[in-house]
Design a protein around this motif. Sequence first.
Motif, short mmCIF file in Angstrom:
data_model
loop_
_atom_site.label_atom_id
_atom_site.label_comp_id
_atom_site.label_asym_id
_atom_site.label_seq_id
_atom_site.Cartn_x
_atom_site.Cartn_y
_atom_site.Cartn_z
N MET A 168 1.74 0.69 -7.65
CA MET A 168 1.90 -0.54 -6.87
C MET A 168 3.28 -0.64 -6.25
N GLY A 179 3.58 1.66 -3.42
CA GLY A 179 2.93 1.14 -2.23
C GLY A 179 3.88 0.24 -1.45
N LYS A 180 4.57 -0.61 -2.19
CA LYS A 180 5.47 -1.56 -1.52
C LYS A 180 6.67 -0.85 -0.92
N LYS A 186 6.64 2.11 0.24
CA LYS A 186 6.13 2.76 1.45
C LYS A 186 6.09 1.78 2.62
N ILE A 187 5.58 0.58 2.35
CA ILE A 187 5.49 -0.44 3.40
C ILE A 187 6.89 -0.74 3.93
N LEU A 188 7.81 -0.86 3.00
CA LEU A 188 9.18 -1.19 3.37
C LEU A 188 9.80 -0.09 4.22
N SER A 219 8.21 2.14 6.11
CA SER A 219 7.59 2.15 7.44
C SER A 219 8.06 0.97 8.29
N HIS A 220 8.34 -0.12 7.60
CA HIS A 220 8.75 -1.34 8.30
C HIS A 220 10.13 -1.15 8.95
N LEU A 254 7.01 -9.76 1.84
CA LEU A 254 6.91 -8.38 2.34
C LEU A 254 5.74 -8.22 3.30
N TYR A 255 4.57 -8.69 2.86
CA TYR A 255 3.40 -8.56 3.73
C TYR A 255 3.59 -9.40 5.00
N ALA A 267 5.96 -7.63 7.41
CA ALA A 267 5.34 -6.40 7.92
C ALA A 267 4.28 -6.75 8.96
N ARG A 309 -1.72 3.16 11.07
CA ARG A 309 -1.16 3.82 9.88
C ARG A 309 -0.42 2.81 9.00
N ARG A 310 0.43 2.01 9.63
CA ARG A 310 1.23 1.08 8.83
C ARG A 310 0.38 -0.03 8.23
N GLU A 333 -1.34 1.21 5.13
CA GLU A 333 -0.47 1.20 3.94
C GLU A 333 -0.48 -0.17 3.28
N LEU A 334 -0.39 -1.16 4.13
CA LEU A 334 -0.39 -2.54 3.67
C LEU A 334 -1.72 -2.89 3.01
N GLU A 365 -3.91 -0.93 1.65
CA GLU A 365 -4.11 -0.29 0.34
C GLU A 365 -3.33 -1.01 -0.75
N ASP A 366 -2.15 -1.47 -0.39
CA ASP A 366 -1.35 -2.17 -1.39
C ASP A 366 -1.93 -3.54 -1.72
N GLN A 401 -4.64 -3.69 -4.25
CA GLN A 401 -4.27 -3.40 -5.64
C GLN A 401 -3.35 -4.44 -6.23
#
Lengths: 252, 504
Positions: free
Chosen positions: A1, A4-5, A7-9, A11-12, B262-263, B266, B317-318, B321-322, B324-325, B328
């Motif tokens: 988990m 995952g975060k 990774k998002i960060l 890419s952001h 974060l979400y 993004a 793509r980005r 990623e979001l 999938e997270d 979960q």
Amino acid sequence: MIFGKAKILRSHGWQYIPDLYSVTLTEEFRGFPLLTETDDKQDLERAAKICPTKAITTEPLTLDMGRCLFCGECQKCAPRNIKFTNEHRLAATRREDLIVEAGQTAPKFDTSVVRPEIAKYFGKALQLREVSAGGDASIEMELGATGNVNFDFGRYGVGFTASPRHADGLVLTGPISANMAEALDICYNSIAEPKILVVCGSEAVSGGLYADSPAVDRKFLDKYHVDLWLPGAPTHPLCFIEGITKLRAKKK
Amino acid sequence: MKLYYITNNTASAVKIADIPVVDYTELYNDLAERMTNSRYHVAHYFATEHEMGLKFYLIILDDECGEVLISSFIPDYYTRGLASLTALHAQFHPFEREMYELYGIPFNNHPWLKPLRFSHDRRNRESTMDSYPFYQMEGDELHEVNVGPIHAGIIEPGAFRFICSGEQVLHLEIALGYQHRGVEGEIIRDDNKLRQTLIAESIAGDTAVGHATAYAELVEKLGEERIDEELKLERMIALELERIAMHIADTGALATDIGFQLYQVACEALRTVTINTTQAWCGNRFGKSMIRPFGTNHPLTQAKVDTIIKNITDVRRRYNELREDILQDNTLLARFEQCGLVPTEEMQRIGGVGMAARSSNLKRDIRATHPSGYYATELKHEPVLKSHCDVMSRLATRLDEVLQSADYVLNTLKGYKPTEKLRAPQYDAKLQADALSFSLIEGWRGEICHVALTDNEGRITKYKVKDPSVHNWLGLAIAVRSEGISDFPINNKSFNLSYCGHDL
Ligand code: SF4
């Protein structure tokens, strides 16, 4: 988990625009129009006729950005007379300054009518209450975007607040639907003095497509002093940011 | 007796003379039975002035075989009201309420015959926004919470009245009409079709492409010209870009409401990339000016195709990623799952449409059931369905639809060589006289339906708009029943309905 975060960060990355005042928008964007008189007026007359908000006059040639919805159709009809540039800084302090004349090369922002107390009280922080009165949601989303991760207008102390009691001014969007007129008035009067009034979007500035609609009631604008007029359909976030910044700048 | 004229969403406009004028009792009896089957739902139902008083038109969709059923009736001058269909099938409620509000027609036994939007031309001028007859409940332990019309955010106005027992919502009633601008009257003010297109774009500015496409297809069905396949393709791209942008916006909005920064950020960034792609195509971040009748001012160029492919590949793509997270993240799931339930039968009963309906496992998607344009010829769309019927389902539908739409855009544009020579729009095309034309478009919220009637010179004399929100607002009211009032915001965001699209 946690991966995952991360990774998002990653890419952001960094998203904020470092300098909000030197951005150039895409070539396709329709902002300030350049007008040129020609001897023959046929094209122009066709443009004036098709313009959905009657924003164009032909004698002399003018284009009222406060009515214009930047649909670009007049430029197709009269390419020799009308050319939209991608200049998005369109704010004006007086309604009549939104009317562009032939030969004019830049928008007019007349600082002489800006009240000095605006810089004094709101130069460091400015909290605004937005009221949509028939706004079509695109303009509301653009105002929301001014505070987002890209534009981040909050870095200069400007933001939107929920309660008019906490606000230093009101931003009006929409042509002012009659069913919303009273609530708008109450909201404006709930804001303590000193306060500013910003009219945002061509629909709010002139009524736009709904200027003649029996479902609209625009008396509010006859009653109160407007500090800033912002054209657009919708107003681009950077146009709002530029206008507000100039309005609260200290006079040199 | 034949009750319906049967057509579909790709046929040209219908001659009014071909639409059967039936006996209301017969129609009523047929619908009483027919509408129990979930393959049918009402797309539009309205009245219009007629030499005999009023004439009513009804449009029913058959989702299984793609047919569109059109009927009409003219009540006898002395009729003292009509038997309410809402009493049998709740999905008729907004339409009957509208007709009652505009013309004073009583619908007998209608359980909820309240004002719909306080139109300026309503029959009863005494009925005003301030006198909306909210439902009331008595009880020492109950209290009411009133929200609006101005909300605590930069959004449109509407009034919400909750009746709560402690924190629990027993009932929510939503009173709308504050955004009423007179769209349907203004659109027929004159024959300037550019102006009409711009009004369509402003019906709901977050669905500018959807409503403008509905207008354009409606007008094109009244015209004689064939529409280029390329234009259909480019309109599909525009519609899917709008869907991607708004679904991402709503993903972010849901994250905001549970404090998940974060979400949120993004999504803000991804939405910006998407709408800036639209802006690089047509000059406007919301796709205003993109869609025009019979042609376009913004044909795709190779450079623009490349920009769209590059940006949407990145967004896809980005966002994945979001996605999938999100799927979960236990804290997020704990908040969204089992919250705001609208079971499938309930969604069907109220006539729910679009992504909200699909999130309640109800297959309502015009792209699949009544496709037009590129969806009818090239793209075989398979709707995303979710079966949990809660806030998480409504989010999960978006999570999947963004990827699906991105794939449609990317797969279609890969190898696409635009001729860059699409025809210019036409604003003075001759339209078919004495006809009824309708259009059905799956906007990002759901089913958009426009209907127009023309006179003997082919001028549009009646224009009716239906945004999907008209069906779905009741879904929101049902979703929050028995939830804690603090869950209202996430439920509201999970539907994200249009105020101006409803109020017109
Ligand atoms: S761009 Fe503005 S002035 Fe030109 S036709 Fe459109 S609304 Fe009128």
